[in-house]
Motif scaffolding. Structure first.
Motif, mmCIF file in Angstrom:
data_model
loop_
_atom_site.group_PDB
_atom_site.id
_atom_site.type_symbol
_atom_site.label_atom_id
_atom_site.label_comp_id
_atom_site.label_asym_id
_atom_site.label_seq_id
_atom_site.Cartn_x
_atom_site.Cartn_y
_atom_site.Cartn_z
ATOM 1 N N LEU A 131 -1.401 -2.873 -5.626
ATOM 2 C CA LEU A 131 -0.892 -3.927 -4.804
ATOM 3 C C LEU A 131 0.270 -3.400 -3.965
ATOM 4 N N ARG A 132 0.049 -3.464 -2.709
ATOM 5 C CA ARG A 132 1.286 -2.948 -1.698
ATOM 6 C C ARG A 132 2.481 -3.768 -1.750
ATOM 7 N N CYS A 133 3.459 -3.055 -2.171
ATOM 8 C CA CYS A 133 4.759 -3.775 -2.281
ATOM 9 C C CYS A 133 6.005 -3.169 -1.432
ATOM 10 N N VAL A 163 5.160 1.062 -3.867
ATOM 11 C CA VAL A 163 6.380 0.846 -3.311
ATOM 12 C C VAL A 163 7.102 2.034 -2.320
ATOM 13 N N ASP A 164 8.230 1.852 -1.727
ATOM 14 C CA ASP A 164 8.846 2.686 -0.818
ATOM 15 C C ASP A 164 9.703 3.525 -1.585
ATOM 16 N N GLU A 165 10.152 4.672 -1.152
ATOM 17 C CA GLU A 165 10.926 5.755 -1.742
ATOM 18 C C GLU A 165 12.585 5.039 -2.420
ATOM 19 N N GLU A 166 12.937 4.128 -1.496
ATOM 20 C CA GLU A 166 14.124 3.242 -2.069
ATOM 21 C C GLU A 166 13.775 2.548 -3.396
ATOM 22 N N SER A 167 12.668 1.980 -3.564
ATOM 23 C CA SER A 167 12.326 0.986 -4.734
ATOM 24 C C SER A 167 11.691 1.905 -5.859
ATOM 25 N N VAL A 168 11.296 3.183 -5.786
ATOM 26 C CA VAL A 168 10.591 3.681 -6.797
ATOM 27 C C VAL A 168 11.252 3.904 -8.275
ATOM 28 N N ALA A 209 5.288 5.130 -6.117
ATOM 29 C CA ALA A 209 5.244 5.391 -4.766
ATOM 30 C C ALA A 209 4.250 6.502 -4.526
ATOM 31 N N ALA A 210 3.050 6.055 -3.887
ATOM 32 C CA ALA A 210 2.013 6.633 -3.748
ATOM 33 C C ALA A 210 2.243 7.928 -2.607
#
Length: 364
Positions: free
Chosen positions: A102-104, A207-212, A237-238
């Motif tokens: 899922l894209r988050c 997720v993005d880097e800030e949320s990983v 974060a893929a």
């Protein structure tokens, strides 16, 4: 045993697959980049192998593996053949478990097939398509069972009851994995239909880097939604995993992870979570030729575990000499384990534990 990576187009499935595998699936910023499924046999990270290697000093070390399949993205109407629907659904039916990506994260430079980021909507789209396909399978079976049930056949009447319960569940937007029936009934009447929504599922929030290393509102909304499902969730974060994957030097990877506040790559967490999702675990064989991790279903007996090495081992099984992993590490050798009385001799009824170090005796 294999798990399929699924999700809407462009949510990061192929990028994630590339991080897990040396096989490079095509990954680009447009829908349906993946058409044919990509398969890869992936090593399962296990620090216990390295510990056993130090003690035994074998000629080679062979890890356990799991098969991962990157499947084409799904869109609304897939159950009716829209997009690559029929191909997608046929591919996912062949897997044993589902990794639902899922894209988050927000990123205006990466197109979303529906124009905006909403993981709850995305999950619902896929759930509905899978449920509709399962409804089709069940109703086709019901048509045949109804005719037999009218003749008074007791087994057909019972099957009709179970199938109708499954239909009601799906029509109320629930998945078959949550159906409340006896396990024997499920195996007898539902398992032969290979229903997609009966497969175990792991949700992967990309997720993005800030949320990983923390979380974000998108992730928490998914976590709340699946609270009543029999499902797990992991965050990774893929994009970052892809960068880590390009680093060949271990120290560079370690520094990268430390900067992000991570103890291990998300890809390693995903592989281990998938292994568990497939209801698998590991036992070891250890000798001068090789130290090897063997993959078996949980609750496998000693003869069944032996059969993974060779069918003759299962047919001619006599006994298993078993050392727990902890004891092997503590005493540093098989002989010292024996001297300490920590080796057990087990028969056909023994259920192999995760991490057992085993030597099989057999006769053909």
């Amino acid at each position: 045993m294999k798990a399929g990576i699924v999700g809407l187009p462009n949510v990061g499935k192929s990028t994630l697959f590339n991080c897990l595998s040396n096989t490079k699936a095509q990954s680009a910023n447009f829908p349906f980049c993946t058409i044919e499924p990509n398969h890869s046999i992936i090593n399962v990270p296990d620090e216990r192998l390295a510990a056993l290697e130090k003690i035994v000093n074998p000629e080679r070390v062979i890890p356990a593996t799991v098969e991962i399949v990157d499947i084409a993205g799904l869109v609304k109407g897939a159950s009716k053949g829209e997009g690559l629907g029929n191909k997608f659904l046929a591919n996912i039916r062949e897997t044993d478990a589902i990794i639902h990506v899922l894209r988050c994260f927000d990123n205006d430079n990466i197109t979303h097939v529906d124009g905006s980021v909403n993981p709850l909507r995305d999950k619902e789209i896929i759930d509905i398509e899978l449920q509709l396909k399962d409804l089709e399978s069940i109703n086709n079976r019901l048509d045949k069972v109804n005719r037999t049930a009218k003749s008074g056949d007791k087994d057909a009447i019972q099957e009709k009851h179970i199938l109708e319960k499954a239909v009601n569940l799906l029509e109320s937007s629930n998945n078959i994995r949550s159906i409340e029936i006896d396990n024997e009934e499920k195996i007898k009447y539902l398992k032969p239909l290979q229903l997609i929504t009966d497969k175990p599922v792991l949700y992967v929030c990309n997720v993005d880097e800030e949320s990983v290393s923390t979380t974000n509102d998108y992730v928490e909304s998914v976590r709340s939604l699946i609270a009543k499902e029999d499902a797990d969730l992991i965050i990774l974060a893929a994009g970052i995993e892809s960068e880590i994957n390009e680093l060949e030097n271990y120290d560079e990877r370690r520094m990268f992870l430390d900067d992000l506040g991570l103890d291990q790559p998300g890809s390693s967490k995903l592989i281990n979570a998938t292994y568990d999702l497939l209801n698998l675990h590991t036992y070891f064989t250890a000798g001068p030729k090789e130290v090897r991790a063997w993959t078996i279903p949980k609750m496998s007996t000693a003869p069944q575990a032996a059969g993974v090495i060779h069918t003759d081992f299962e047919k001619g099984f006599i006994k298993a000499e078993v050392i727990s992993y902890d004891d092997f590490i503590e005493y540093k050798s098989e002989n010292k384990v024996k001297e300490a009385g920590k080796m057990s001799v087990e028969g056909k009824a023994y259920v192999v534990k995760n991490g057992d170090v085993i030597h099989f005796l057999f006769n053909v």
